[in-house]
Design a protein around this motif. Structure first.
Motif, mmCIF file in Angstrom:
data_model
loop_
_atom_site.group_PDB
_atom_site.id
_atom_site.type_symbol
_atom_site.label_atom_id
_atom_site.label_comp_id
_atom_site.label_asym_id
_atom_site.label_seq_id
_atom_site.Cartn_x
_atom_site.Cartn_y
_atom_site.Cartn_z
ATOM 1 N N HIS A 17 40.007 41.589 5.289
ATOM 2 C CA HIS A 17 39.664 40.265 5.812
ATOM 3 C C HIS A 17 40.027 39.105 4.892
ATOM 4 C CE1 HIS A 17 36.703 43.093 7.759
ATOM 5 N NE2 HIS A 17 37.371 42.593 8.785
ATOM 6 N N GLY A 18 40.820 39.353 3.864
ATOM 7 C CA GLY A 18 41.161 38.323 2.895
ATOM 8 C C GLY A 18 41.815 37.087 3.489
ATOM 9 N N ASN A 19 42.515 37.232 4.599
ATOM 10 C CA ASN A 19 43.205 36.101 5.225
ATOM 11 C C ASN A 19 42.564 35.670 6.539
ATOM 12 O OD1 ASN A 19 45.195 35.888 3.211
ATOM 13 N ND2 ASN A 19 46.273 37.637 4.103
ATOM 14 N N TRP A 20 41.395 36.169 6.843
ATOM 15 C CA TRP A 20 40.742 35.841 8.110
ATOM 16 C C TRP A 20 39.929 34.556 7.981
ATOM 17 C CZ3 TRP A 20 40.152 39.062 12.678
ATOM 18 C CH2 TRP A 20 40.970 40.196 12.665
ATOM 19 N N SER A 21 39.744 33.884 9.093
ATOM 20 C CA SER A 21 38.943 32.665 9.167
ATOM 21 C C SER A 21 37.872 32.834 10.238
ATOM 22 C CB SER A 21 39.822 31.465 9.526
ATOM 23 O OG SER A 21 40.759 31.225 8.508
ATOM 24 N N LEU A 22 36.865 31.983 10.147
ATOM 25 C CA LEU A 22 35.776 31.986 11.119
ATOM 26 C C LEU A 22 35.653 30.578 11.669
ATOM 27 C CD1 LEU A 22 33.789 34.110 12.150
ATOM 28 C CD2 LEU A 22 32.149 33.267 10.497
ATOM 29 N N GLN A 23 35.909 30.445 12.970
ATOM 30 C CA GLN A 23 35.838 29.144 13.619
ATOM 31 C C GLN A 23 34.417 28.910 14.117
ATOM 32 O OE1 GLN A 23 38.538 28.661 16.885
ATOM 33 N NE2 GLN A 23 38.481 26.447 16.723
ATOM 34 N N VAL A 24 33.842 27.812 13.670
ATOM 35 C CA VAL A 24 32.477 27.470 14.047
ATOM 36 C C VAL A 24 32.431 27.166 15.532
ATOM 37 C CG1 VAL A 24 30.605 25.832 13.687
ATOM 38 C CG2 VAL A 24 31.970 26.604 11.754
ATOM 39 N N GLY A 25 31.426 27.699 16.198
ATOM 40 C CA GLY A 25 31.239 27.468 17.622
ATOM 41 C C GLY A 25 29.823 27.007 17.900
ATOM 42 N N THR A 26 29.536 26.781 19.140
ATOM 43 C CA THR A 26 28.207 26.310 19.517
ATOM 44 C C THR A 26 27.629 27.088 20.677
ATOM 45 O OG1 THR A 26 29.201 24.666 20.982
ATOM 46 C CG2 THR A 26 28.684 23.960 18.722
ATOM 47 N N THR A 27 28.152 28.256 20.959
ATOM 48 C CA THR A 27 27.693 29.005 22.122
ATOM 49 C C THR A 27 26.912 30.256 21.726
ATOM 50 O OG1 THR A 27 28.346 30.088 24.179
ATOM 51 C CG2 THR A 27 29.883 30.249 22.337
ATOM 52 N N TYR A 28 25.919 30.540 22.538
ATOM 53 C CA TYR A 28 25.128 31.762 22.374
ATOM 54 C C TYR A 28 25.422 32.732 23.508
ATOM 55 C CZ TYR A 28 22.708 29.099 18.852
ATOM 56 O OH TYR A 28 22.428 28.364 17.725
ATOM 57 N N ALA A 29 26.538 32.542 24.193
ATOM 58 C CA ALA A 29 26.907 33.385 25.326
ATOM 59 C C ALA A 29 27.005 34.862 24.937
ATOM 60 C CB ALA A 29 28.221 32.908 25.942
ATOM 61 N N PHE A 30 27.287 35.146 23.670
ATOM 62 C CA PHE A 30 27.409 36.532 23.211
ATOM 63 C C PHE A 30 26.123 37.333 23.406
ATOM 64 C CE2 PHE A 30 26.094 34.037 19.559
ATOM 65 C CZ PHE A 30 25.041 34.772 19.062
ATOM 66 N N CYS A 31 24.985 36.668 23.531
ATOM 67 C CA CYS A 31 23.729 37.407 23.719
ATOM 68 C C CYS A 31 23.100 37.122 25.088
ATOM 69 C CB CYS A 31 22.758 37.130 22.580
ATOM 70 S SG CYS A 31 22.250 35.439 22.430
ATOM 71 N N ARG A 32 23.925 36.698 26.027
ATOM 72 C CA ARG A 32 23.458 36.409 27.380
ATOM 73 C C ARG A 32 22.802 37.634 28.046
ATOM 74 N NH1 ARG A 32 24.711 32.266 30.238
ATOM 75 N NH2 ARG A 32 26.652 31.807 29.127
ATOM 76 N N ASN A 33 23.255 38.829 27.718
ATOM 77 C CA ASN A 33 22.757 40.045 28.364
ATOM 78 C C ASN A 33 21.778 40.843 27.505
ATOM 79 O OD1 ASN A 33 24.379 39.528 30.634
ATOM 80 N ND2 ASN A 33 26.128 40.459 29.636
ATOM 81 N N VAL A 34 21.133 40.191 26.551
ATOM 82 C CA VAL A 34 20.171 40.860 25.670
ATOM 83 C C VAL A 34 18.778 40.344 25.999
ATOM 84 C CG1 VAL A 34 19.481 41.199 23.275
ATOM 85 C CG2 VAL A 34 21.898 41.100 23.863
ATOM 86 N N ASN A 35 17.884 41.236 26.429
ATOM 87 C CA ASN A 35 16.549 40.780 26.840
ATOM 88 C C ASN A 35 15.500 40.826 25.730
ATOM 89 O OD1 ASN A 35 15.991 43.485 26.703
ATOM 90 N ND2 ASN A 35 15.181 43.661 28.770
ATOM 91 N N SER A 36 15.869 41.299 24.548
ATOM 92 C CA SER A 36 14.960 41.263 23.396
ATOM 93 C C SER A 36 15.782 41.433 22.129
ATOM 94 C CB SER A 36 13.897 42.362 23.490
ATOM 95 O OG SER A 36 14.499 43.638 23.406
ATOM 96 N N VAL A 37 15.260 40.878 21.032
ATOM 97 C CA VAL A 37 15.925 41.020 19.740
ATOM 98 C C VAL A 37 14.886 41.339 18.683
ATOM 99 C CG1 VAL A 37 17.907 39.534 20.248
ATOM 100 C CG2 VAL A 37 15.833 38.525 19.303
ATOM 101 N N PRO A 38 15.275 42.091 17.655
ATOM 102 C CA PRO A 38 14.343 42.424 16.571
ATOM 103 C C PRO A 38 13.889 41.174 15.826
ATOM 104 C CG PRO A 38 16.392 43.671 16.386
ATOM 105 C CD PRO A 38 16.600 42.669 17.458
ATOM 106 N N LEU A 39 12.685 41.242 15.289
ATOM 107 C CA LEU A 39 12.134 40.158 14.471
ATOM 108 C C LEU A 39 11.720 40.704 13.120
ATOM 109 C CD1 LEU A 39 9.685 38.264 16.880
ATOM 110 C CD2 LEU A 39 11.863 37.436 16.023
ATOM 111 N N MET A 40 11.769 39.845 12.126
ATOM 112 C CA MET A 40 11.224 40.163 10.814
ATOM 113 C C MET A 40 9.824 39.557 10.754
ATOM 114 S SD MET A 40 13.696 41.776 9.381
ATOM 115 C CE MET A 40 13.197 41.825 7.679
ATOM 116 N N ALA A 41 8.956 40.115 9.946
ATOM 117 C CA ALA A 41 7.582 39.616 9.831
ATOM 118 C C ALA A 41 7.550 38.136 9.455
ATOM 119 C CB ALA A 41 6.803 40.440 8.819
#
Length: 166
Positions: A17-41
């Motif tokens: 990944h030395g030459n990879w980039s991460l483009q900032v986005g504003t969408t949470y569509a990636f978790c549209r089909n998740v009905n629960s997520v783990p929590l930390m205390a």
């Protein structure tokens, strides 16, 4: 390990990944089909103001989770445009596309990234994932600058990134 929203999580490495980039986005569509997520205390106080918290699991392993929807593949907090309809966003969602993985019951952790994340690219769009310091050692860029899903009330990803080396 259940990866839920991650399609192709692989260990972050300078060689791959030395030459990879991460483009900032504003969408949470990636978790549209998740009905629960783990929590930390540490999240309970903030999360309890907006989400039902349940404890589930099998056998001796019981984990807390924030309920996001009442049906399978339903997240009531993601808008049609991909926005989030709550003030507090669980850390599991905010850290995407990053995830830690362990094979030795939590003794060591490997930082992974979901290569299927649309903002992860080799074309230079966004911020470089890894930067080389004067000592020529690669360092992980600040998650608060790179991740598309940060919580403006949290400095934990930024603090972690400043102190971490890959």
């Amino acid at each position: 390990m259940q990866l839920m929203i991650y399609e192709t999580a692989v260990p972050v490495s300078h060689a791959r990944h030395g030459n990879w980039s991460l483009q900032v986005g504003t969408t949470y569509a990636f978790c549209r089909n998740v009905n629960s997520v783990p929590l930390m205390a540490a999240e309970f106080a903030s999360a309890a103001l907006e989400y039902a918290i349940v404890f589930g699991g099998t056998g001796d392993v019981v984990l807390p989770a924030a309920v996001l929807g009442v049906r399978t593949d339903e997240n009531l907090y993601v808008t049609e445009q991909g926005g989030w309809q709550a003030k507090y966003i669980p850390a599991f969602v905010r850290r995407y596309p990053f995830v830690f993985f362990t094979r030795d019951e939590g003794k060591t952790f490997t930082l992974c990234i979901d290569e299927a994340f649309p903002g992860f690219n080799q074309s230079g769009r966004g911020e470089r994932l890894l930067a080389t310091t004067a000592s020529r050692r690669p360092t992980w860029r600040t998650c608060s600058n790179s991740c598309s899903n940060t919580n403006s009330n949290s400095t934990a990803p930024r603090d972690f990134a400043r102190s971490s080396r890959i």
